[in-house]
Design an enzyme around this catalytic site. Structure first.
Site, PDB file in Angstrom:
ATOM      1  N   MET A  92       0.857  -1.176   0.000  1.00 13.44           N
ATOM      2  CA  MET A  92       0.000   0.000   0.000  1.00 13.44           C
ATOM      3  C   MET A  92       0.897   1.231   0.000  1.00 13.44           C
ATOM      4  SD  MET A  92      -1.403   0.195   3.935  1.00 13.44           S
ATOM      5  CE  MET A  92      -2.179   1.810   3.645  1.00 13.44           C
ATOM      6  N   CYS A  93       0.272   2.390  -0.160  1.00 14.24           N
ATOM      7  CA  CYS A  93       0.997   3.658  -0.113  1.00 14.24           C
ATOM      8  C   CYS A  93      -0.036   4.738   0.158  1.00 14.24           C
ATOM      9  CB  CYS A  93       1.770   3.892  -1.419  1.00 14.24           C
ATOM     10  SG  CYS A  93       0.743   3.857  -2.890  1.00 14.24           S
ATOM     11  N   GLY A  94       0.087   5.902  -0.476  1.00 12.92           N
ATOM     12  CA  GLY A  94      -0.898   6.949  -0.267  1.00 12.92           C
ATOM     13  C   GLY A  94      -2.174   6.727  -1.053  1.00 12.92           C
ATOM     14  N   SER A 149      -5.597   2.207  -0.556  1.00 11.89           N
ATOM     15  CA  SER A 149      -4.421   2.550   0.245  1.00 11.89           C
ATOM     16  C   SER A 149      -4.732   3.529   1.373  1.00 11.89           C
ATOM     17  CB  SER A 149      -3.292   3.044  -0.663  1.00 11.89           C
ATOM     18  OG  SER A 149      -2.569   1.953  -1.183  1.00 11.89           O
ATOM     19  N   TRP A 150      -3.745   4.369   1.746  1.00 11.93           N
ATOM     20  CA  TRP A 150      -3.913   5.201   2.937  1.00 11.93           C
ATOM     21  C   TRP A 150      -4.984   6.274   2.757  1.00 11.93           C
ATOM     22  CZ3 TRP A 150      -3.200   4.343   7.692  1.00 11.93           C
ATOM     23  CH2 TRP A 150      -3.291   5.387   8.622  1.00 11.93           C
TER      24      TRP A 150
END
Length: 287
Positions: A244-246, A272-273
């Site tokens: 995951m990431c932003g 994601s985030w």
């Protein structure tokens, strides 16, 4: 690429090899640069100012699900087939993605194509900076769109994770969740680039900033170094893994790195985030 020990070197192409392939009738090159909202950068204008000859520009906010407020979520297979076919990409087309920074969003293109069943796809190692460093020619201005062709999408659900899958895997304890955001954002020491999103990380997630996978020239590190960095974050192939990431972009670099070294497929949490940190019913850990 084989000198770096990659199990799947075909997922990368270097600048010299791409330059030699330009003009091939079955090749489409795409600039898929996507800057963060707080960078205030016009990626399409930058593409017009300098791009690899004949390279098209793909905005992932346009090749996306328009029914959600989450940024650039995957569209349906039918919509993706129509959208990507408009770039002249069919099932026999070779596709190369690059970005203007080196390696920030190019892997998102690689991942999207594979999600919808297309394996004839690669990423330009080092992106536009590597192309410039090699002294290769650039073009300016618009690129005439090619005639649209038919693309048949074949969805691979195992490559995509949603909120429910992440929650289920964490509850079962049978999941490695790796976050590609910069460490300061992971620890909530730096603000998120999108307003209204809490700082911190998913409890139990491990931090692996995507830039840690690259050298100073934004080239992927050799396989042995990649394996070591992935293993340090828990990605050693013994448990199912999700990156995951932003907003599901740089996470794809983790999925690509795992593929390069021959690890089992790493799914990408598309929301994601931005999804997790934007809700009020999801736990957040800081530090």
């Amino acid at each position: 690429m084989t000198e770096r020990g990659f199990a799947h070197p075909e997922a990368l192409i270097d600048a010299a090899a791409l330059a030699a392939a330009l003009g091939a009738p079955d090749l489409v090159v795409i600039d898929i640069t996507k800057s963060l909202p707080n960078e205030n950068r016009d990626d399409r204008a930058a593409w017009r100012a300098a791009h690899i000859p004949a390279a098209l520009f793909l905005d992932i906010d346009e090749v996306a699900d328009r029914t959600t407020q989450l940024p650039h979520m995957l569209p349906s297979p039918e919509d993706f087939a129509r959208m990507i076919g408009a770039f002249g990409i069919g099932n026999d087309t070779r596709v190369v993605f690059y970005d203007q920074k080196g390696m920030s969003s190019a892997a998102r293109g690689w991942w999207m194509m594979r999600v919808f069943g297309h394996d004839r796809v690669a990423v330009l190692d080092g992106g536009l900076p590597a192309w410039r460093a090699a002294g290769l020619p650039l073009e300016t201005g618009e690129v005439p769109p090619p005639p649209p062709v038919r693309f048949r999408a074949s969805f691979r659900p195992e490559l995509v994770a949603d909120l429910a899958r992440v929650r289920r895997g964490l509850a079962d304890g049978d999941l490695v969740l790796v976050d590609a955001r910069p460490a300061a954002r992971f620890r909530a020491e730096a603000p998120e680039p999108r307003p209204g999103i809490r700082g911190g990380h998913v409890p139990g997630a491990r931090s692996l900033p995507h830039l840690d996978l690259l050298d100073d020239a934004c080239l992927f590190r050799p396989a042995a170094e990649l394996r070591a960095r992935l293993a340090q974050a828990g990605l050693d192939g013994t448990r199912p893994a999700i990156a995951m990431c932003g907003s599901g972009v740089t996470a794809c670099a983790i999925a690509l790195a795992a593929h390069l070294v021959g690890l089992p497929e790493v799914a990408v949490y598309d929301g994601s985030w931005t999804e997790w940190g934007g809700r009020d019913d999801t736990p957040v850990e800081i530090g």
